[in-house]
Design a protein around this motif. Sequence first.
Motif, PDB file in Angstrom:
ATOM      1  N   LYS A 206     -13.774  20.656  39.473  1.00 39.20           N
ATOM      2  CA  LYS A 206     -14.779  19.098  39.195  1.00 39.20           C
ATOM      3  C   LYS A 206     -14.221  18.022  38.976  1.00 39.20           C
ATOM      4  O   LYS A 206     -14.827  16.811  39.092  1.00 39.20           O
ATOM      5  N   SER A 207     -12.903  18.111  38.433  1.00 39.99           N
ATOM      6  CA  SER A 207     -11.948  17.016  37.952  1.00 39.99           C
ATOM      7  C   SER A 207     -11.607  16.214  39.301  1.00 39.99           C
ATOM      8  O   SER A 207     -11.366  15.000  39.043  1.00 39.99           O
ATOM      9  N   MET A 208     -11.970  16.880  40.542  1.00 43.44           N
ATOM     10  CA  MET A 208     -11.372  15.993  41.687  1.00 43.44           C
ATOM     11  C   MET A 208     -12.584  15.274  42.441  1.00 43.44           C
ATOM     12  O   MET A 208     -12.376  14.637  43.313  1.00 43.44           O
ATOM     13  N   ALA A 209     -13.706  15.274  41.588  1.00 38.70           N
ATOM     14  CA  ALA A 209     -14.903  14.770  42.202  1.00 38.70           C
ATOM     15  C   ALA A 209     -14.970  13.295  42.605  1.00 38.70           C
ATOM     16  O   ALA A 209     -15.475  12.924  43.712  1.00 38.70           O
ATOM     17  N   GLN A 210     -14.163  12.621  41.804  1.00 40.83           N
ATOM     18  CA  GLN A 210     -14.287  11.083  42.124  1.00 40.83           C
ATOM     19  C   GLN A 210     -12.807  10.669  42.961  1.00 40.83           C
ATOM     20  O   GLN A 210     -12.588   9.579  43.188  1.00 40.83           O
ATOM     21  N   LYS A 211     -12.051  11.800  43.490  1.00 40.30           N
ATOM     22  CA  LYS A 211     -10.844  11.419  44.151  1.00 40.30           C
ATOM     23  C   LYS A 211     -11.090  11.826  45.812  1.00 40.30           C
ATOM     24  O   LYS A 211     -12.139  12.579  45.974  1.00 40.30           O
ATOM     25  N   LYS A 212     -10.205  11.440  46.479  1.00 40.87           N
ATOM     26  CA  LYS A 212     -10.344  11.832  47.880  1.00 40.87           C
ATOM     27  C   LYS A 212      -9.794  13.144  48.098  1.00 40.87           C
ATOM     28  O   LYS A 212      -8.399  13.300  47.753  1.00 40.87           O
ATOM     29  N   ARG A 213     -10.541  13.884  48.447  1.00 43.61           N
ATOM     30  CA  ARG A 213     -10.372  15.434  48.640  1.00 43.61           C
ATOM     31  C   ARG A 213     -10.164  16.106  49.934  1.00 43.61           C
ATOM     32  O   ARG A 213      -9.537  16.986  50.374  1.00 43.61           O
ATOM     33  N   HIS A 214     -10.642  15.184  50.855  1.00 45.07           N
ATOM     34  CA  HIS A 214     -10.760  15.644  52.475  1.00 45.07           C
ATOM     35  C   HIS A 214      -9.830  14.712  53.381  1.00 45.07           C
ATOM     36  O   HIS A 214      -9.402  13.636  52.980  1.00 45.07           O
ATOM     37  N   PRO A 215      -9.497  15.305  54.552  1.00 42.89           N
ATOM     38  CA  PRO A 215      -8.362  14.793  55.314  1.00 42.89           C
ATOM     39  C   PRO A 215      -8.918  13.370  56.102  1.00 42.89           C
ATOM     40  O   PRO A 215     -10.155  13.244  56.066  1.00 42.89           O
TER      41      PRO A 215
END
Length: 281
Positions: A206-215
Amino acid sequence: MIVANSSFLDHLQAQRSQYRYKLPSRPEAGRFIDQLMRLLFPVTQDCQSASQQIEETYQKLHQQLIHLFQPLSATLPASPDVITDQFFEQLPAIYDNLLLDAHAIVDNDPAAIGIEEVVAVYPGFYAIAVYRIANELLRLNVPLLPRMLTEYAHGHTGIDIHPGAQIGRSFFIDHGTGVVIGETTIIGDNVKVYQGVTLGATHVAKSMAQKKRHPTIQNNVVIYANATILGGRTVVGHDSVIGGNVWLTNSVEPYSLVYNQHQTDVRLKPLDDGEPINFVI
């Protein structure tokens, strides 16, 4: 007569007060998207009334969208009427992009007879169309409804495109079942994707919610069936080809060809008496 469990009903009543949002009707959201599609692309028999009474249909869709916004009024950046006007101002640009998507399918799929077939029956085009509509609503800071629309398309097509993804012009999804495109995915122009492709995240915390996670997929890339490309730092360079069943978590340079190496072992063919012999290649 069934006796109600009063404690359970009290619990449900208390739970209702904790919900952050009131939501539009899911069936009404689905009807809106399908009626809007019939207005834009009246190629089937059930679209004839929309095409014959285009002004009336347009006004009805305008009112339908205002109605869908009503439960969200407290969380909208402006009134439902204003947001609706802003959306319909962008509809010509959405339509132009959808025509490019449809022509990309016609031009690249040998089985496609023409644009009428593509807009009427191709699940890839339908999923892209709903995504582009939902993405515009998300750009207008409409909460929840954009995801409701793309999940409606997901249920009908098996193609899961998050409305927050950024997808360029002339996007082509062939077959489509099992395609997943995550929220922070960036896709350039003239990209082709086949069934079972996942553009996902390497971490689901959940901590990655505001970060670019996808390619990020640059222009003119082809991604074949069941390839999986993961990670916010992963960039597929332009004009690359990603082969079927590839698992990719690192960036590749433009004009790359990425594929799975495989080995072919020739089986032994038994003789009539049971003694095996080798095939000779």
